[in-house]
Design an enzyme around this catalytic site. Sequence first.
Site, PDB file in Angstrom:
ATOM      1  N   GLY A 191      -2.761   8.001  14.006  1.00  0.00           N
ATOM      2  CA  GLY A 191      -3.994   8.776  14.179  1.00  0.00           C
ATOM      3  C   GLY A 191      -4.534   9.143  12.844  1.00  0.00           C
ATOM      4  N   GLU A 192      -5.348  10.071  12.527  1.00  0.00           N
ATOM      5  CA  GLU A 192      -6.068  10.588  11.512  1.00  0.00           C
ATOM      6  C   GLU A 192      -6.678  11.976  11.520  1.00  0.00           C
ATOM      7  OE1 GLU A 192      -9.656   9.252   8.255  1.00  0.00           O
ATOM      8  OE2 GLU A 192      -9.249   8.163  10.066  1.00  0.00           O
TER       9      GLU A 192
ATOM     10  N   LEU B 143      -1.481   0.381  10.722  1.00  0.00           N
ATOM     11  CA  LEU B 143      -2.941  -0.263  10.112  1.00  0.00           C
ATOM     12  C   LEU B 143      -3.165   1.024   9.154  1.00  0.00           C
ATOM     13  CD1 LEU B 143      -5.343  -1.974  10.538  1.00  0.00           C
ATOM     14  CD2 LEU B 143      -6.314   0.088  11.572  1.00  0.00           C
TER      15      LEU B 143
ATOM     16  N   GLY C 239     -20.452   5.498  18.201  1.00  0.00           N
ATOM     17  CA  GLY C 239     -20.925   6.725  19.041  1.00  0.00           C
ATOM     18  C   GLY C 239     -20.336   6.912  20.148  1.00  0.00           C
TER      19      GLY C 239
ATOM     20  N   CYS D 202      -2.527   3.054  14.590  1.00  0.00           N
ATOM     21  CA  CYS D 202      -0.989   2.592  14.229  1.00  0.00           C
ATOM     22  C   CYS D 202      -0.305   2.600  15.704  1.00  0.00           C
ATOM     23  CB  CYS D 202      -0.499   3.521  13.340  1.00  0.00           C
ATOM     24  SG  CYS D 202      -1.112   3.586  11.776  1.00  0.00           S
TER      25      CYS D 202
ATOM     26  N   VAL E 244      -4.887   2.661   6.412  1.00  0.00           N
ATOM     27  CA  VAL E 244      -6.422   3.228   6.181  1.00  0.00           C
ATOM     28  C   VAL E 244      -6.511   4.187   5.060  1.00  0.00           C
ATOM     29  CG1 VAL E 244      -8.388   4.419   7.010  1.00  0.00           C
ATOM     30  CG2 VAL E 244      -7.136   2.857   8.693  1.00  0.00           C
TER      31      VAL E 244
END
Length: 485
Positions: free
Chosen positions: A76-77, A51, A375, A2, A53
Site C-alpha cells: 500500500g501507500e 513494486l 478518478g 505489492c 514506488v
Amino acid sequence: MCGIGGFVDYERDARQYGPVAQRMKRTLTPRGPDAEGEFCDLDAMLVHRRLIVIDPDGGKQPMYSPDGNTVLIYNGELYNTEDIRSDLLARGHHFEGHSDTEVLLHAFLEWGTDAFPRLNGIFAFAIWQKAERRLILCRDRLGVKPLFVSQTGGGLVFGSTIGTVLCHPDVEPVVDADGLRSLLLLGPARPPASGVFKRIDALLPGHYAILTPDRYIDRTYWKLEAHEHGDDLQATIARTHELICDAARRQLVSDVPLSCFLSGGLDSSILSMLAAKDYAARGETLHTWSVDYRDNDKYFTKSNFQPNSDNEYIKMMSDALGTAHHNVLIEPEALCAALLPATDARNLPGMADVDSSLLLFCAEVKKGATVCLSGECADEIFGGYPWYHREEILFEDTFPWSRSVDLRLGLLAPGVVENGAEFVREHYLATCRRAEKLPSDSKKDARMREMFVLNLDWFMATLLERRAAKAYGERRSACAQTNSR
C-alpha cells in the site's frame, strides 16, 4: 502495488513449508515484480513481493524493528507519511530511510493498534511479533487493498490474493454452496466478508485482526457514520475542493514515473488538472493516458452510464492542460483473447470485457509509467450513477444494479443453487441495516444513506477488485481517498 502472504502454525514447524512460501511468492509476482523477501521462524512464515514506488533501498521488506522482534510486510501507500513521521521524530524515533513502510512500522511500535485510525492511505499489512507469538492483520478503510484469510487447525493463512491462500496445503480449492450462490447470483460482486472458496474469508475494510495461540479476534477501527451536515452550499464546495486537492497532492509523491488516466469525464479531468499544475510548477509535463476501441466511433451507443463518447472531451482536456497524451487502441480480437487471462489474474469470474480491456490498457501504460492517478470510485462517493437520481430506481427494494435474480435463476438447471433468492435478499437487507441513519432523515435521506453503503460495500468493491489490470500498473483512486480520510 505489492503483494503479501504467509501463515502461522502453532502446532507444526513453519520452517518445513519452504516450498509453500515459494509458491505464494509466485502468485504475488505480478503485483510486485521488482523485489521479494521472506521471513520464517518456528511459528510463522511471511512473504512479500514489491513494486517499488518510494525509497528503493530504504523500503525493503520484510522490515524489522530495531530490536528485531517485530516484523512487517506491507502492501500500500500512506498519504500522511510525513505527518506521522514528524510526530514520531518528536517522540524520539529514528529513521534509516524515507519509506512509508518504515513510518508504519514505527507508528505501530509507538501506538500499537491505536496507530491504525491515524493512517490515511490504502493498505493491507501483516505484523508478526516473535516473542509474543502474535500476528496482526490490517486493511484500509475502504478496502482498496485486498486481504484474504483462512483459519486452519493450527493457525491461519493469509494473502493479497485468493490464489496465494490456496497455496497452503490446509486450504482446499472448494466452492461451497454460499460461494456458488455468490458467483452465480451476485457476481461479479461478492459479499464483503466472502472469499467465495470454502473457509476463505476477506478481512473487512476498516478492520484489523489479532491471532495468538489462544484466540483469533476481529475488530473495527473505522466505520462510516451518519452526521448532520451543518455547512451551507459555499462551505460545502470549499471543503470538497480542499479534500480533492489535498488527496491529489498527497498521491503525487513518487520516486518512479507517474501519469494520469484521462477519460474526459469530471473525475479524471479534475485530477489531471491538479497533477498537470503540480508538474508545470516543477517545469515538467504530465503524461496522460486514455483507451479506445477499434470502430468505437461507428458502434458507440449512448446509455445512462455513458451518454457521450469520450474522445472529444479527452482531446479538449489534454489540449487545455498541455499534457503529453497517449491513446491506447484496443482491437476486439485482443479483447476476447484477454478474457481468460483477466479471469485468471482476478482469481474469480469478473466483469468480462471490462476486466480484459483494463488489463490490456494497463499493460500498455506500464511501458511508460509505474503509477497512475485515476478518478475511479468518484461515482460511488459523489452520487454519479442513475440510481442516485432516478427515484423509481432509488426506491427499488433490491440491489439497483442487479435486479435480475429471477432471470439468473431461470438460466440454471433446477437444484444448481438452493435458496438463491433468499440468499441475495438477506445480503441486500444486511447491507441496508449497516447504514446509519439520523432521526431527522426524510424517507429519501434515509434511502440515500442505504444507497451509499450499498455502493461502497458492493459496487465500488467490485471495481477495486479488478486486480487483473492492477497486476500490470498501479491505479490510485484519489476520489475514494477523500472519503476515507
